[in-house]
Design an enzyme around this catalytic site. Sequence first.
Site, PDB file in Angstrom:
ATOM      1  N   HIS A 167      84.521  27.617  -0.914  1.00 58.36           N
ATOM      2  CA  HIS A 167      85.922  27.817  -1.307  1.00 58.36           C
ATOM      3  C   HIS A 167      86.141  27.222  -2.698  1.00 58.36           C
ATOM      4  O   HIS A 167      85.562  26.185  -3.042  1.00 58.36           O
ATOM      5  CB  HIS A 167      86.872  27.140  -0.315  1.00 58.36           C
ATOM      6  CG  HIS A 167      86.935  27.803   1.024  1.00 58.36           C
ATOM      7  ND1 HIS A 167      87.446  29.069   1.201  1.00 58.36           N
ATOM      8  CD2 HIS A 167      86.545  27.377   2.249  1.00 58.36           C
ATOM      9  CE1 HIS A 167      87.375  29.390   2.490  1.00 58.36           C
ATOM     10  NE2 HIS A 167      86.817  28.389   3.141  1.00 58.36           N
ATOM     11  N   ASP A 212      76.418  26.973   8.339  1.00 53.25           N
ATOM     12  CA  ASP A 212      77.824  27.401   8.309  1.00 53.25           C
ATOM     13  C   ASP A 212      78.374  27.251   6.887  1.00 53.25           C
ATOM     14  O   ASP A 212      79.457  26.705   6.667  1.00 53.25           O
ATOM     15  CB  ASP A 212      78.681  26.626   9.307  1.00 53.25           C
ATOM     16  CG  ASP A 212      80.054  27.266   9.508  1.00 53.25           C
ATOM     17  OD1 ASP A 212      80.161  28.492   9.350  1.00 53.25           O
ATOM     18  OD2 ASP A 212      81.022  26.543   9.810  1.00 53.25           O
ATOM     19  N   ASN A 244      86.042  24.166  10.858  1.00 57.99           N
ATOM     20  CA  ASN A 244      86.397  24.769  12.137  1.00 57.99           C
ATOM     21  C   ASN A 244      85.133  25.347  12.760  1.00 57.99           C
ATOM     22  O   ASN A 244      84.536  26.260  12.174  1.00 57.99           O
ATOM     23  CB  ASN A 244      87.451  25.862  11.946  1.00 57.99           C
ATOM     24  CG  ASN A 244      88.149  26.222  13.231  1.00 57.99           C
ATOM     25  OD1 ASN A 244      87.791  25.762  14.306  1.00 57.99           O
ATOM     26  ND2 ASN A 244      89.166  27.071  13.130  1.00 57.99           N
ATOM     27  N   ARG A 252      81.008  35.647   0.639  1.00 63.64           N
ATOM     28  CA  ARG A 252      82.252  35.990  -0.073  1.00 63.64           C
ATOM     29  C   ARG A 252      82.122  37.241  -0.946  1.00 63.64           C
ATOM     30  O   ARG A 252      83.074  37.618  -1.630  1.00 63.64           O
ATOM     31  CB  ARG A 252      82.754  34.829  -0.939  1.00 63.64           C
ATOM     32  CG  ARG A 252      82.867  33.490  -0.219  1.00 63.64           C
ATOM     33  CD  ARG A 252      83.773  33.532   0.966  1.00 63.64           C
ATOM     34  NE  ARG A 252      83.954  32.213   1.568  1.00 63.64           N
ATOM     35  CZ  ARG A 252      84.320  32.011   2.824  1.00 63.64           C
ATOM     36  NH1 ARG A 252      84.550  33.056   3.618  1.00 63.64           N
ATOM     37  NH2 ARG A 252      84.466  30.798   3.298  1.00 63.64           N
ATOM     38  N   ASN A 264      82.634  38.594   7.092  1.00 64.95           N
ATOM     39  CA  ASN A 264      84.007  38.335   6.633  1.00 64.95           C
ATOM     40  C   ASN A 264      84.142  38.352   5.122  1.00 64.95           C
ATOM     41  O   ASN A 264      84.517  37.374   4.493  1.00 64.95           O
ATOM     42  CB  ASN A 264      84.491  36.995   7.180  1.00 64.95           C
ATOM     43  CG  ASN A 264      84.290  36.880   8.672  1.00 64.95           C
ATOM     44  OD1 ASN A 264      83.299  36.316   9.116  1.00 64.95           O
ATOM     45  ND2 ASN A 264      85.195  37.427   9.451  1.00 64.95           N
TER      46      ASN A 264
END
Length: 427
Positions: A318, A314, A287, A65, A95
């Site tokens: 959040h 993974d 996901n 992040r 990302n």
Amino acid sequence: MKILIKSAKIIDKSSEYNGQTKDILIENGVITQIEDAIQAQDASIVNAENLHVSCGWFDLRVASRDPGQEHKEDLTTVRKAAAKGGFTEIMLLPNSTPVVHSKDTIRYLRSAGEYGAVELHVAAAVTRDAHGVDFTEMMDLHRAGAMAFTDGENSVQNADLLLKTIQYLLPLNTVLMNRPLDGQLALYGQMHEGITSTQTGIKGIPSLAEEMMVIRDLKLLEYVLSDSDIVSEDPLLHFSLISTAESVEHIRLAKAKGLPVTCDIASHQLAFIDEDLIGFDTNLKVNPPFRSKGDQDALKKGLAEGTIDAIVSDHAPHDEESKKLEFDHADFGITALETMFSTAIMYSGLDLELLIEKLTASPRKIVRQQKPHIALGAKANLTLFNPEEQWVFEKTASKSKNSPFLGKELLGRAKGIINRGELQWFN
């Protein structure tokens, strides 16, 4: 600096000391003695009940992040979480905000990991902003230090883009990592499409959305290789986060044909199935989604037989604003660095030596990295752990707390790491 590890069982298939309980002396980051009993003055002593030692663990799939969303996680906290989870090296997904599609961003991330026990590696984006439209400057990014190429949390939807990417990366001897998911088939999906999604009224993500992409990508890889003189012993295509029985079967057949392909799974896929979402716990929203018991059994079989090469965390942090919502609106993902080993120990069914192989040698081979060794004169890149320790995951080192394991009793625990001459010990 001297570090003396006392009475640790060595788990390293490539080491002559594999399976033996030894003292290990490390001086200035190098293993200088491996004996039954070692005395060393001025050494930091590492000693614990049922202590095991292996080469340092490597995680292929971590979302940091940072830059851009440091309120969820930053490079300092992600390294702390990795260390507590037993990882000496992690590879960061592209990302972030901005997406890792420039040399400057790669330099920023790599410089943050130049020192300390946890090394940072960087995967660069295949397409600008990971949007699947325009190529990045992959050759320049490769020279700048990108270890692999992937759109990370996004799939490469365009078949022509994926085909050209494989062609482009082939002479660079690097790997394309793709998350197999057909975006149209999975549109608006929130969990596995099955009986539970029907009962709960939640839009499902069909297994077909993953399997169609696996079939497509394998066909494209085969097409590229049929028209190329380059022969690669290393994987050219890596599937990230497979989750269905049919995906395992297609990859098994591709490997039998000799295609240079590998794959991984997230450890939490071994712990839950779609029926566990009946209570709408958003910390179980991931996901790929948790699939059926049959799919989970196929993943375990694929791990044991070698079709599935590596296990990843993974790690997807959040904040509460992204998770404490109605199920349909919550973001996908689990913070998993600190619990990945415990989850794998508890649910994979693998013997310890093979499990450690999935965390050390296999992920490094995928990204063309040499595996560290436990041998005299070798640099000390080590993970210390107790595979039988029972503990409660009470507090996370991550900034985010979106873990279904918080407050739960777990089995198997990383005790510390040693790398670059630094010891981090969590007792």
